[in-house]
Motif scaffolding. Structure first.
Motif, PDB file in Angstrom:
ATOM      1  N   ASP A 199      59.125  19.915 -51.807  1.00  0.00           N
ATOM      2  CA  ASP A 199      60.327  19.071 -51.746  1.00  0.00           C
ATOM      3  C   ASP A 199      61.461  19.689 -52.548  1.00  0.00           C
ATOM      4  OD1 ASP A 199      59.775  17.076 -50.060  1.00  0.00           O
ATOM      5  OD2 ASP A 199      59.694  15.470 -51.596  1.00  0.00           O
ATOM      6  N   VAL A 200      61.125  20.067 -53.786  1.00  0.00           N
ATOM      7  CA  VAL A 200      62.143  20.639 -54.675  1.00  0.00           C
ATOM      8  C   VAL A 200      62.686  21.934 -54.082  1.00  0.00           C
ATOM      9  CG1 VAL A 200      62.461  21.763 -56.926  1.00  0.00           C
ATOM     10  CG2 VAL A 200      61.261  19.564 -56.775  1.00  0.00           C
ATOM     11  N   LEU A 201      61.753  22.757 -53.577  1.00  0.00           N
ATOM     12  CA  LEU A 201      62.175  24.034 -52.994  1.00  0.00           C
ATOM     13  C   LEU A 201      63.085  23.802 -51.792  1.00  0.00           C
ATOM     14  CD1 LEU A 201      62.001  27.085 -52.984  1.00  0.00           C
ATOM     15  CD2 LEU A 201      59.907  26.935 -51.636  1.00  0.00           C
ATOM     16  N   VAL A 202      62.672  22.844 -50.938  1.00  0.00           N
ATOM     17  CA  VAL A 202      63.485  22.542 -49.755  1.00  0.00           C
ATOM     18  C   VAL A 202      64.861  22.037 -50.167  1.00  0.00           C
ATOM     19  CG1 VAL A 202      63.734  20.955 -47.800  1.00  0.00           C
ATOM     20  CG2 VAL A 202      61.586  22.201 -48.129  1.00  0.00           C
ATOM     21  N   ALA A 203      64.878  21.122 -51.159  1.00  0.00           N
ATOM     22  CA  ALA A 203      66.151  20.566 -51.622  1.00  0.00           C
ATOM     23  C   ALA A 203      67.039  21.690 -52.151  1.00  0.00           C
ATOM     24  CB  ALA A 203      65.906  19.519 -52.700  1.00  0.00           C
ATOM     25  N   LYS A 204      66.441  22.600 -52.911  1.00  0.00           N
ATOM     26  CA  LYS A 204      67.177  23.733 -53.482  1.00  0.00           C
ATOM     27  C   LYS A 204      67.746  24.603 -52.357  1.00  0.00           C
ATOM     28  CE  LYS A 204      66.215  27.812 -56.365  1.00  0.00           C
ATOM     29  NZ  LYS A 204      66.042  28.772 -55.260  1.00  0.00           N
ATOM     30  N   LEU A 205      66.889  24.858 -51.345  1.00  0.00           N
ATOM     31  CA  LEU A 205      67.342  25.703 -50.226  1.00  0.00           C
ATOM     32  C   LEU A 205      68.433  25.010 -49.417  1.00  0.00           C
ATOM     33  CD1 LEU A 205      63.925  27.174 -49.040  1.00  0.00           C
ATOM     34  CD2 LEU A 205      65.856  28.458 -49.975  1.00  0.00           C
ATOM     35  N   VAL A 206      68.260  23.693 -49.218  1.00  0.00           N
ATOM     36  CA  VAL A 206      69.277  22.933 -48.465  1.00  0.00           C
ATOM     37  C   VAL A 206      70.602  22.992 -49.216  1.00  0.00           C
ATOM     38  CG1 VAL A 206      69.993  20.608 -47.778  1.00  0.00           C
ATOM     39  CG2 VAL A 206      67.714  21.440 -47.175  1.00  0.00           C
ATOM     40  N   HIS A 207      70.497  22.840 -50.544  1.00  0.00           N
ATOM     41  CA  HIS A 207      71.725  22.901 -51.356  1.00  0.00           C
ATOM     42  C   HIS A 207      72.378  24.281 -51.237  1.00  0.00           C
ATOM     43  CE1 HIS A 207      74.583  22.285 -54.539  1.00  0.00           C
ATOM     44  NE2 HIS A 207      74.127  23.370 -55.155  1.00  0.00           N
ATOM     45  N   GLU A 208      71.542  25.317 -51.369  1.00  0.00           N
ATOM     46  CA  GLU A 208      72.069  26.681 -51.225  1.00  0.00           C
ATOM     47  C   GLU A 208      72.730  26.882 -49.861  1.00  0.00           C
ATOM     48  OE1 GLU A 208      68.811  28.944 -54.095  1.00  0.00           O
ATOM     49  OE2 GLU A 208      69.079  29.625 -52.020  1.00  0.00           O
ATOM     50  N   ASN A 209      72.060  26.348 -48.842  1.00  0.00           N
ATOM     51  CA  ASN A 209      72.615  26.431 -47.478  1.00  0.00           C
ATOM     52  C   ASN A 209      73.988  25.788 -47.393  1.00  0.00           C
ATOM     53  OD1 ASN A 209      70.717  27.865 -46.203  1.00  0.00           O
ATOM     54  ND2 ASN A 209      69.987  26.257 -44.843  1.00  0.00           N
TER      55      ASN A 209
END
Lengths: 200, 200
Positions: free
Chosen positions: A41-51
């Motif tokens: 979840d955290v990784l996805v959230a981080k990646l979504v934010h980066e995106n």
């Protein structure tokens, strides 16, 4: 993630093949799964934010490219306009020089400026005779007016041409002269009349 | 992901509070966890890929901005250079016109081109008298040479000035005239001599 999954799968196998299924092992497993899913979840959230940030940067850069391209277009038009005007101005200079050659019998070859003043190389005359000279317009320190400096240019003349010119022009026109600006027209007229004389 | 996690946690609770822990439920659970972690893997891989693509796009756009900015700089220099040259050319035109005004007593006010040819508005003369006229250089269809058209401009003249000019200039100079280009210098000379006459 593959690593995490391996770990989870391994633990599950341990649960299956153990001596019994205790609540502790299950709770442990449940927590481990929860932890791993949370990490995902955290990784996805981080990646979504980066995106999101990257998408905004792309948007900004795209806008920037568009703006700069627009400025480029404006400048290209300005360059084309200036180049067109330059060509027309060069033509106008030639046209004015041609006019005066036909009207007054004087061709200006070039003009240039130095520390002393403004200088012109010119030729005056007609089919009866042509005189090349340099005219300088220099500041007269004492009178605060403009002084004209006349320098005959005779190097290109053959001895025959020189003899012919000597028959047409007064002797002082073969020397460097200096006179006030207001006498220039008188000087020109004298030169014009002299050069129009037919040599027998 | 939160939804997925809820589902996993719920199932785990089902496992805990059920009548016993069967291998089927565990296998089912393990598969469910694996599926969820695989989904997370796929999502993360997708996001990472998107990030890579976006980062490359940012890189490309940044490079593009830099390139266009470089072109912009080049064009700005070119514009500055052309503007400088334009100013110098305007000065040169004025300098050549000034020279001829002092040298030959003719001021060219403007030049323009139309279907018939090239036209100049000019003034000729000195303190004794000034004549304004238009000179046209038009192609002569029959002789294939250039014909000069002279048009006196008298509208700005007061009746006193007109009377004075009439004492200086031959009558034909108050009418529109046309003559071959080679006679232009002769016409100019006649005008110059006439305008230099002192009026008593």
């Amino acid at each position: 993630m593959r690593g995490l999954e391996k770990l989870v799968t391994g633990r599950l196998e341990g649960v299956e093949h153990g001596s019994g299924v205790g609540m502790d092992a299950l709770t442990q497993y449940r927590n481990s799964v929860k932890e791993r899913l949370d990490s995902a979840d955290v990784l996805v959230a981080k990646l979504v934010h980066e995106n999101t940030v990257l998408s905004q940067t792309v948007e900004t850069r795209t806008q920037e490219v568009e703006n700069v391209r627009h400025q480029l277009k404006t400048l290209q038009n300005r360059v084309a306009e200036l180049e067109g005007r330059e060509a027309r101005q060069e033509e106008e200079i030639e046209i004015v020089k041609d006019l005066f050659e036909h009207l007054c019998g004087v061709r200006v070859h070039k003009s240039y400026e130095d520390d002393t003043g403004l200088w012109f190389d010119a030729s005056q005359g007609s089919r009866n005779g042509i005189m090349d000279y340099k005219l300088g317009f220099v500041k007269n320190e004492s009178s605060a007016g403009t002084e004209v400096v006349y320098v005959p240019l005779l190097k290109q003349r053959s001895s025959d041409e020189l003899r012919a010119l000597q028959k047409q022009l007064p002797g002082y026109m073969f020397d460097t002269l200096s006179f006030p600006l207001k006498s220039l027209y008188q000087f020109y007229s004298k030169m014009a009349r002299s050069l129009s004389k037919k040599i027998e």
